[in-house]
Design an enzyme around this catalytic site. Sequence first.
Site, short mmCIF file in Angstrom:
data_model
loop_
_atom_site.label_atom_id
_atom_site.label_comp_id
_atom_site.label_asym_id
_atom_site.label_seq_id
_atom_site.Cartn_x
_atom_site.Cartn_y
_atom_site.Cartn_z
CG ASP A 1 -0.39 -0.15 2.51
OD1 ASP A 1 0.86 -0.23 2.61
OD2 ASP A 1 -1.15 -0.18 3.51
CB SER A 2 4.59 1.71 -0.04
OG SER A 2 4.86 0.52 -0.76
CG ASP B 1 0.34 -4.08 1.96
OD1 ASP B 1 0.40 -4.98 2.82
OD2 ASP B 1 1.23 -3.21 1.82
CE LYS C 1 3.10 -6.13 3.66
NZ LYS C 1 2.65 -4.96 4.46
CD GLU D 1 7.68 -0.71 7.71
OE1 GLU D 1 6.70 -1.37 7.33
OE2 GLU D 1 7.94 0.44 7.29
O1 KIV Z 1 3.59 -1.14 1.67
C1 KIV Z 1 4.77 -1.53 1.72
O2 KIV Z 1 5.60 -1.22 0.86
C2 KIV Z 1 5.17 -2.35 2.86
C3 KIV Z 1 6.64 -2.60 3.01
C4 KIV Z 1 7.31 -1.40 3.53
C5 KIV Z 1 6.90 -3.80 3.86
O3 KIV Z 1 4.36 -2.78 3.61
#
Ligand code: KIV
Length: 272
Positions: free
Chosen positions: A52-53, A91, A121, A190
Amino acid sequence: MGYLTTDKKKITTKTFAEMKAAGEKIAQMTAYDFTTAGILDAAGIDSILVGDSASNVMAGNEDTLPITVDQMIYHARAVARACKHALVVCDMPFGSYQASREEGIRNAIRIVKETGVDAVKMEGGQEIADTVRGIVQAGVPVVGHLGLTPQSIHVFGGYGLRAKEEAEAAKLLADAKALDEAGVFAITLEKVPASLAAEVTRCVRAVTIGIGAGNATDGQVLVYADALGMTKGFKPKFLRHFADVNRCMTEGVEEYVRTVKDSSFPGVEESY
Ligand code: KIV
């Protein structure tokens, strides 16, 4: 799509467990689009996280909170389509599983059904264990996410190291055990002390994937734009730049602009 069961090299949740047992490290990176995912997959990445980044990296938001299930599905479908080898994890965005177990199960099924990713996730520990169990029982593999969980950024009040103090470290260990017991096949850790990540890795059956969690986890994950040096000015201690794509792209664009301006592009050989 991601369902290449005839492809012997396709990495599965079973492969992850075998890699942990064999002590072979797992290399995961994020990607959010078809072209980037294709490059990562061809380069031999074991797993791609459609994080979700994407909210930050793709849309320029301050945090991960605004991204929606529909937007995650758009990104995840493009990534799954590109991957012949890598295990693809998507995510579950903020708000898609926190309100109720049923809503979490429904959204997890929707994500897998509409994208072809291999797993989802979710951020959180004991408080989401029952939802995790329901999603796994519905047939969707789940990755947990502990430590710095960016969907709770307003509760933490910043992106600093988590679980430095004994009480928070003990809670994180209990959360990891609860997720393990609920059936996750992997846990992202993390920004936690390396010693704590090592202890979690020893205590759980699931594979651990670290980001800012030291070297003892079963694997590592980085945001591709950070790892490949695209995001200028972002260089936390845990990050290594494995390429300077920002410079490479800048030079390419400068050269393109120059050749358009001086009329040397397109040349005769580039014209019909
Ligand atoms: O959303 C993401 O990129 C993440 C990573 C930082 C593990 O959850």
